[in-house]
Design a protein around this motif. Structure first.
Motif, mmCIF file in Angstrom:
data_model
loop_
_atom_site.group_PDB
_atom_site.id
_atom_site.type_symbol
_atom_site.label_atom_id
_atom_site.label_comp_id
_atom_site.label_asym_id
_atom_site.label_seq_id
_atom_site.Cartn_x
_atom_site.Cartn_y
_atom_site.Cartn_z
ATOM 1 N N GLU A 194 -1.272 5.758 -9.391
ATOM 2 C CA GLU A 194 -1.720 4.521 -9.869
ATOM 3 C C GLU A 194 -0.728 3.830 -8.914
ATOM 4 O O GLU A 194 1.097 4.437 -8.890
ATOM 5 C CB GLU A 194 -2.026 4.222 -10.942
ATOM 6 C CG GLU A 194 -0.927 4.984 -11.788
ATOM 7 C CD GLU A 194 -0.752 4.461 -13.226
ATOM 8 O OE1 GLU A 194 -2.237 4.284 -13.433
ATOM 9 O OE2 GLU A 194 -0.259 3.989 -14.612
ATOM 10 N N LEU A 217 -3.996 3.482 -2.064
ATOM 11 C CA LEU A 217 -4.021 2.427 -2.577
ATOM 12 C C LEU A 217 -3.300 1.659 -1.989
ATOM 13 O O LEU A 217 -2.671 1.813 -1.151
ATOM 14 C CB LEU A 217 -3.631 2.437 -4.252
ATOM 15 C CG LEU A 217 -2.197 2.616 -4.795
ATOM 16 C CD1 LEU A 217 -1.721 2.070 -4.636
ATOM 17 C CD2 LEU A 217 -2.117 4.130 -6.519
ATOM 18 N N SER A 226 0.990 -1.535 -0.079
ATOM 19 C CA SER A 226 0.273 0.447 0.104
ATOM 20 C C SER A 226 0.847 1.165 0.192
ATOM 21 O O SER A 226 2.170 1.254 0.009
ATOM 22 C CB SER A 226 -0.799 -0.128 0.993
ATOM 23 O OG SER A 226 0.042 -0.599 2.611
ATOM 24 N N VAL A 239 -2.542 -0.764 -9.786
ATOM 25 C CA VAL A 239 -3.699 -0.654 -9.393
ATOM 26 C C VAL A 239 -4.202 1.510 -9.367
ATOM 27 O O VAL A 239 -3.445 1.695 -9.292
ATOM 28 C CB VAL A 239 -3.082 -0.915 -8.213
ATOM 29 C CG1 VAL A 239 -3.431 -2.171 -7.667
ATOM 30 C CG2 VAL A 239 -2.535 -0.652 -7.136
ATOM 31 N N GLN A 240 -5.784 1.764 -9.337
ATOM 32 C CA GLN A 240 -5.565 3.303 -9.183
ATOM 33 C C GLN A 240 -5.621 2.711 -7.861
ATOM 34 O O GLN A 240 -7.073 2.467 -7.281
ATOM 35 C CB GLN A 240 -6.821 2.907 -10.468
ATOM 36 C CG GLN A 240 -6.643 3.015 -11.633
ATOM 37 C CD GLN A 240 -5.960 3.065 -12.476
ATOM 38 O OE1 GLN A 240 -5.321 4.669 -12.607
ATOM 39 N NE2 GLN A 240 -4.519 2.793 -13.048
ATOM 40 N N GLY A 241 -5.619 4.660 -7.772
ATOM 41 C CA GLY A 241 -6.574 5.529 -6.493
ATOM 42 C C GLY A 241 -6.075 6.513 -6.073
ATOM 43 O O GLY A 241 -7.081 6.931 -7.547
ATOM 44 N N TYR A 280 -2.840 -3.635 -3.150
ATOM 45 C CA TYR A 280 -2.260 -3.845 -4.057
ATOM 46 C C TYR A 280 -2.399 -5.373 -3.116
ATOM 47 O O TYR A 280 -1.428 -5.205 -2.289
ATOM 48 C CB TYR A 280 -0.903 -3.602 -5.020
ATOM 49 C CG TYR A 280 -1.364 -5.632 -5.817
ATOM 50 C CD1 TYR A 280 0.006 -5.752 -5.467
ATOM 51 C CD2 TYR A 280 -1.283 -5.268 -7.095
ATOM 52 C CE1 TYR A 280 -0.022 -7.232 -6.156
ATOM 53 C CE2 TYR A 280 -1.844 -6.922 -8.016
ATOM 54 C CZ TYR A 280 -1.170 -7.864 -7.000
ATOM 55 O OH TYR A 280 -0.505 -8.539 -8.369
#
Lengths: 114, 116
Positions: free
Chosen positions: A64, A48, A34, A57-59, A50
């Motif tokens: 990202e 974000l 994170s 991953v998008q935040g 994962y």
């Protein structure tokens, strides 16, 4: 024991530039990764995280991060930064079996110049 | 939404005295609460992880005798810094995880401790 390394202590860019903040980790098992942001004088805000699936991953706020198992990395990116993105960014890992236990990197100070 | 409050936000204590800080979860049930310390110019160190109905687990270099923690229900936790000295100064954060979503921690704004 998990470790987190953020190789850049300071990163300076201009408003509108893209930026990548680097994070490398080491751990022998399954983990959550994170990113958090800390504005001056404040606590931590979640950006974000994962665990599995799509490695990108998008935040929030256009951030990202991309997970790479081969590089043991989870770098954070933003295509176009704003002056308000100036803050300290922390990468963190937590073991899947004990997700309440976060290990943080030393942080990267991002300065965005107008 | 899920919010975490901490109070006091800032406190000053004399060297050798004790100081209690509190953490309140609003909008969710905090089944686990982690306490961290950020010393000046450093990153966040985990002090201990408290899970309701389980023993509190302290990390190396932190003890219950120095940082006693109470987690009596699903919305509240407190930690005391006993016999505070200069090296105890810093920002103390609590991170609360909700039931069924243990991989997410909501952080409070922190309690900043100054020791004179």
């Amino acid at each position: 024991t998990q470790t987190v390394s953020q190789s850049d202590a300071h990163v300076t860019v201009f408003e509108g530039d893209s930026v990548e903040l680097r994070c490398n980790y080491s751990y022998g098992g399954s983990i959550y990764l994170s990113w958090y942001i800390q504005h001056h004088g404040h606590g931590l805000q979640f950006l974000l995280k994962y665990y599995s699936g799509n490695p990108v991953v998008q935040g929030v706020n256009g951030f990202e991060a991309e997970f790479s198992k081969s590089d043991s990395s989870f770098h954070l990116r933003k295509a176009s930064v704003h002056w308000s993105d100036s803050a300290v960014y922390f990468c963190a890992v937590s073991p899947f079996t004990n997700t309440g236990k976060l290990t943080f990197g030393d942080g990267t100070v991002l300065t965005v110049k107008p | 939404g899920a919010l975490v409050y901490q109070y006091p936000r800032r406190t000053i204590c004399k060297s050798g005295t004790s100081m209690r800080m509190e953490c309140q979860a609003v909008g969710f049930q905090a089944t686990s609460v982690a306490w961290y310390r950020q010393s000046p110019q450093k990153t966040f160190e985990l002090i201990a992880l408290s899970t309701v109905n389980s023993a509190i687990k302290y990390e190396q270099n932190f003890t219950q005798e120095k940082f006693p923690i109470s987690h009596p229900n699903l919305s509240f936790s407190s930690m005391t810094v006993l016999n505070a000295y200069l090296e105890d100064r810093g920002l103390y954060l609590c991170g609360a995880s909700p039931w069924g979503n243990q991989d997410t921690q909501y952080f409070g704004p922190g309690t900043r401790l100054l020791v004179l």
